[in-house]
Design a protein around this motif. Structure first.
Motif, PDB file in Angstrom:
ATOM      1  N   ARG A   1      63.144  36.694  18.880  1.00 38.98           N
ATOM      2  CA  ARG A   1      62.905  35.249  18.851  1.00 38.98           C
ATOM      3  C   ARG A   1      63.255  34.562  20.165  1.00 38.98           C
ATOM      4  O   ARG A   1      62.898  33.402  20.372  1.00 38.98           O
ATOM      5  CB  ARG A   1      63.693  34.610  17.703  1.00 38.98           C
ATOM      6  N   ASN A   2      63.958  35.259  21.038  1.00 41.52           N
ATOM      7  CA  ASN A   2      64.300  34.691  22.333  1.00 41.52           C
ATOM      8  C   ASN A   2      63.106  34.880  23.263  1.00 41.52           C
ATOM      9  O   ASN A   2      62.783  35.995  23.673  1.00 41.52           O
ATOM     10  CB  ASN A   2      65.541  35.393  22.899  1.00 41.52           C
ATOM     11  N   ALA A   3      62.428  33.778  23.577  1.00 41.04           N
ATOM     12  CA  ALA A   3      61.178  33.863  24.340  1.00 41.04           C
ATOM     13  C   ALA A   3      61.385  34.466  25.722  1.00 41.04           C
ATOM     14  O   ALA A   3      60.554  35.247  26.207  1.00 41.04           O
ATOM     15  CB  ALA A   3      60.543  32.480  24.457  1.00 41.04           C
TER      16      ALA A   3
ATOM     17  N   ARG B   1      61.763  38.127  25.338  1.00 41.77           N
ATOM     18  CA  ARG B   1      60.493  38.702  24.876  1.00 41.77           C
ATOM     19  C   ARG B   1      59.531  38.894  26.058  1.00 41.77           C
ATOM     20  O   ARG B   1      58.936  39.972  26.217  1.00 41.77           O
ATOM     21  CB  ARG B   1      59.879  37.785  23.827  1.00 41.77           C
ATOM     22  N   PHE B   2      59.399  37.885  26.892  1.00 43.57           N
ATOM     23  CA  PHE B   2      58.475  37.993  28.019  1.00 43.57           C
ATOM     24  C   PHE B   2      58.982  38.985  29.070  1.00 43.57           C
ATOM     25  O   PHE B   2      58.192  39.724  29.666  1.00 43.57           O
ATOM     26  CB  PHE B   2      58.223  36.619  28.643  1.00 43.57           C
TER      27      PHE B   2
ATOM     28  N   ILE C   1      54.820  27.421  25.805  1.00 40.10           N
ATOM     29  CA  ILE C   1      55.216  28.840  25.790  1.00 40.10           C
ATOM     30  C   ILE C   1      55.924  29.184  27.097  1.00 40.10           C
ATOM     31  O   ILE C   1      56.997  29.808  27.104  1.00 40.10           O
ATOM     32  CB  ILE C   1      53.984  29.741  25.589  1.00 40.10           C
TER      33      ILE C   1
ATOM     34  N   SER D   1      59.386  27.596  27.259  1.00 38.74           N
ATOM     35  CA  SER D   1      60.314  28.247  26.324  1.00 38.74           C
ATOM     36  C   SER D   1      60.793  29.598  26.869  1.00 38.74           C
ATOM     37  O   SER D   1      61.901  30.048  26.551  1.00 38.74           O
ATOM     38  CB  SER D   1      59.632  28.456  24.968  1.00 38.74           C
ATOM     39  N   ALA D   2      59.940  30.247  27.674  1.00 36.39           N
ATOM     40  CA  ALA D   2      60.283  31.567  28.206  1.00 36.39           C
ATOM     41  C   ALA D   2      61.079  31.489  29.509  1.00 36.39           C
ATOM     42  O   ALA D   2      61.432  32.524  30.084  1.00 36.39           O
ATOM     43  CB  ALA D   2      59.006  32.373  28.423  1.00 36.39           C
TER      44      ALA D   2
END
Length: 794
Positions: free
Chosen positions: A329-331, A334-335, A391, A394-395
């Motif tokens: 859930r941590n953008a 994740r990226f 997005i 958030s990342a």
């Protein structure tokens, strides 16, 4: 900012193709009389083309009409005979084919027939609004603009509103306000650039996916598994969406983009891939042609293999290691993990996001007023959970910006165009004060048009928070609060349970809210985000069933009946603000309030039969009471017709198709309010409660003379049930559940015409409900619903 009020007494839509007919339908939904125009037919009825289009609205799915009777709001006409009718129209929407010469020719024809104050708007998806404006005489250009609906117009929230240089600012403001409230739309003001905002970004996103599908040698089904809900996109993902749009349409828009954007650094990618051209060449155009990238053979779904251009079984999924990354859930993490992974699926996702971010940043100043407009355009027009700038932010804005710059330098990006200087100069594009405008190098606040004051809780962008109002009481299940800036003396009750189910604590909260409202306030509103409520908390009920605590269950049901009675007989007006699903007990809560303010796309129904039960929070009682009162109003002695209708909807667990349909099904009153914009619900509900209080509101007296159909009616319904059971249309347990519904609706074992009161019917409801809970088949249905989230037929 103030704005003039726009009055649209009559509208016209020019062009009865798929979009034109559906725009006309949605105007008709909103009770705007509309004339739908097209060419005169060469043979037979001159209006034949339009009549065929109007007839087609009845069969179209998803349904463009909220109810069939809305068709009476649509008149038909043709350009040869009926242009004089345009003088009656305050709004004219042109929705013919995307050929500028055709549009210009039509504008020349209609201009002499328009009233001086008529607004003319083109539904073009990308032709220059300024070029189109020049087709009108100079004195008319101030009343012209672009208004781009998305397909299907009833359901898609986005409308892009595009001004020409000569467009009157006050008229433009008024049209935006009208579209927001009357038509229920989310408006993004676009600049007059090719494809405007959503399609400019949306098409590039699709082309980026296609490009990287080939680069990373992935299958189309594999890519759809990656680019759907897992990354916040619709279930149709990319290639299924392309099939729905039509592969030929997609190719046409791609070619158009290449022609109209000669200086775009990504122009070399605005081309139709060889595999897509091959599909189009053999007529495999997507869903409308029976197959495209995907096709159905019997019950099997097949997908095109890019290398062989032949079909094979579909079903490729996401690799476990990539699935694990996407679950984070941590953008930012994740990226970073996607970029670092060597797996081609992870590399594909990073590359696709990178190039969309790059494209949006490079073109922001050109295509949109600010980053918020881009994000809302993609959310409302393409169904993305978050827009591209959201997005990215958030990342981690700077981390992503550095990664993009490194990939550009390394030649990995789809274009070597540098990121704009403003990207490195910022840490974010969205914050509470506003969203970044690249054209003005400043943060831009939301629109100050008064219409947006009706949205107490607008769609949020990253970096924003809703104003919560003033909390009066709160626990894990409910919150009672007020919004002083609207009305400090109207209390609001919100459910906090999962899916707003009605457990013990929520029911207790209803009692508390009513008592608080009666003591200290002028009204009570029941409001929370969709769904309104999905019914009883089955887990709580099942725990008591397993312990065989039947007396306690009887008390639980009686307690819920008391809560709905409290809403019905409260000494101050109670208003239910309904959005989305109001099923079972949720429908009963709404039905017992003094008034309902409903979003158009609200689905209300007494669905308890699906878990082997009957409505017992007053739902059956209300349907019997309303049937009796309806019969009295119509001068009939017998409510049998209404009882039959109610019985049919309860035993089938039928729900309304929308809020207007809910009125015809008896779940709402004809006087209830239907809003096309769900974001206006709490504001209007609070205002409604205030108006009712100021009108010296008096609660209804408990009904003491409900005329019931008794034993004969019950016997007739049993005969119908026997026929359904013997014909295989219902199971043995469906029959048992339906018997219980019939007994309550008919008023029990009494003579026809007997007058009963509400408590009599509630008593039968409660006893039948508890008896059904003792039935093993009902228990199986409840367990299955809890474990699988869908009904069991047993």
């Amino acid at each position: 900012m103030s704005s003039q009020r726009l009055v649209i007494r009559r509208a016209a839509v020019l062009g009865s193709g798929v979009m034109g007919a559906q725009i006309a339908a949605h105007l008709a939904n909103a009770d705007v009389p509309v004339i739908l125009f097209d060419l005169a037919a060469r043979d037979g009825d001159p209006n034949g083309i339009v009549r065929k289009a109007v007839e087609g609205l009845k069969r179209m799915q998803p349904a463009p009409l909220v109810t069939r009777d809305r068709l009476v709001n649509i008149d038909v006409g043709n350009y040869d005979q009926h242009l004089d009718k345009l003088r009656e129209c305050d709004l004219v929407i042109e929705a013919i084919s995307e050929k500028i010469e055709w549009k210009v020719d039509l504008y020349h024809k209609i201009a002499p027939h328009l009233s001086d104050q008529a607004i003319v708007a083109s539904n073009t998806s990308g032709i220059s609004i300024n070029q189109l404006s020049e087709a009108f005489p100079a004195e008319r250009r101030s009343r012209f603009c672009g208004v781009h609906f998305f397909n299907p117009p009833r359901y898609m929230q986005l409308v892009e509103l595009i001004p020409a240089a000569a467009t009157d600012a006050a008229m433009f403001d008024a049209l935006e306000s009208w579209l927001v409230t009357r038509m229920g739309k989310g408006v993004v003001r676009a600049k007059d650039t090719p494809s405007f905002v959503a399609n400019r970004v949306g098409l590039f996103s699709i082309l980026a996916v296609m490009y990287h599908t080939e680069q990373f040698k992935l299958g189309f089904d594999e890519v759809d598994a990656l680019t759907g809900p897992r990354i916040g996109r619709p279930k149709s993902a990319t290639y299924r969406t392309a099939d729905v749009i039509g592969l030929d349409t997609l190719a046409h828009v791609t070619d158009s983009q290449q022609q109209t954007l000669p200086n775009d650094p990504w122009r070399e990618h605005f081309k139709v891939p060889a595999w897509l051209a091959a599909l189009i060449g053999k007529g495999a155009l997507g869903q409308k042609a029976g197959g495209g990238v995907f096709r159905k053979v019997g019950r099997d779904i097949q997908v095109l293999d890019m290398a062989s251009l032949d079909y094979q079984p579909a079903g490729a999924g996401v690799a476990p290691e990539v699935e694990q990354i996407l679950k984070n859930r941590n953008a930012a993490e994740r990226f970073a993990a996607l970029r670092a992974s060597a797996h081609p699926q992870a590399q594909f996702l990073w590359a696709m996001f990178r190039d969309v971010f790059h494209y949006c940043a490079y073109h922001l100043a050109e295509i949109a007023d600010n980053a918020r407009d881009v994000d809302f355009a993609m959310r409302w027009g393409y169904g993305w959970a978050q827009g591209p700038f959201e997005i990215w932010q958030s990342a981690g804005w700077q981390a992503i910006a550095e990664a993009i710059a490194q990939d550009i330098a390394a030649g990995k990006a789809m274009s070597n165009a540098p990121l704009p200087a403003w990207v490195a100069a910022r840490d974010h594009v969205h914050q509470a004060e506003g969203s970044y405008s690249a054209a003005e190098n400043a943060l831009k606040a939301r629109s100050s048009l008064p219409v947006y004051g009706r949205q107490l809780f607008p769609d949020l962008i990253v970096g924003e928070q809703h104003e919560r109002g003033e909390t009066l009481m709160e626990n894990d299940s409910v919150r009672i609060w007020r919004m002083p800036k609207v009305d400090s003396r109207i209390a609001v009750l919100s459910f906090k349970s999962k899916m707003h189910s009605l457990g013990k604590e929520v029911v207790e909260g209803i009692y508390q809210a009513v008592a608080m409202a009666e003591a200290d306030f002028d009204g009570l509103v029941v409001y929370h985000d969709a769904p309104f409520a999905v019914g009883a908390n089955l887990l709580e009920v099942m725990q008591l069933v397993k312990a065989e605590k039947w007396d306690e269950l009887d008390k639980v049901v009686a307690h819920f009946q008391g809560a709905t009675k409290a809403l019905r007989f409260a000494q101050v007006p109670t208003v239910a603000a309904v959005d989305g699903m109001a099923f079972g007990g949720g429908a009963e809560v709404a039905m017992h309030c003094a008034h309902r303010v409903m979003a158009l796309e609200s689905y209300i129904g007494l669905v308890e039969a699906g878990v082997g039960l009957i409505p017992a929070g007053g739902g059956c009682k209300e349907m019997a009471r309303r049937a009796s009162e309806a019969a009295m109003r119509r001068g009939r002695q017998d409510p049998w017709e209404e009882i039959q209708k109610a019985f049919g909807s309860i035993i089938r667990g039928m729900t309304s198709k929308n809020a207007i349909d809910a009125k015809s099904m008896g779940f709402a009153a004809e006087s209830d309010t239907v809003l096309f914009n769900a974001r206006e619900l709490p504001y209007v509900a609070i205002r409604q409660a205030r108006a009712m209080f100021e009108g010296a509101y008096r609660p209804p007296m408990p009904a003491r003379a409900i005329k019931v159909v008794g034993r004969p009616g019950n016997a007739t319904l049993h005969m119908d049930l026997v026929n359904l059971r013997e014909g295989g249309f219902m199971s043995a347990h469906d029959y048992v559940v339906s018997e219980a519904s019939a007994l309550v609706l008919c008023g029990g074992d009494v003579d026809p015409g007997t007058l009963v009161d509400e408590d009599w019917l509630l008593g039968i409801e409660r006893r039948q409900f508890v008896e059904l809970l003792k039935n093993e088949k009902t228990q199986q249905r409840m367990t299955y619903m809890l474990e699988n989230g869908k009904p069991l037929r047993n």
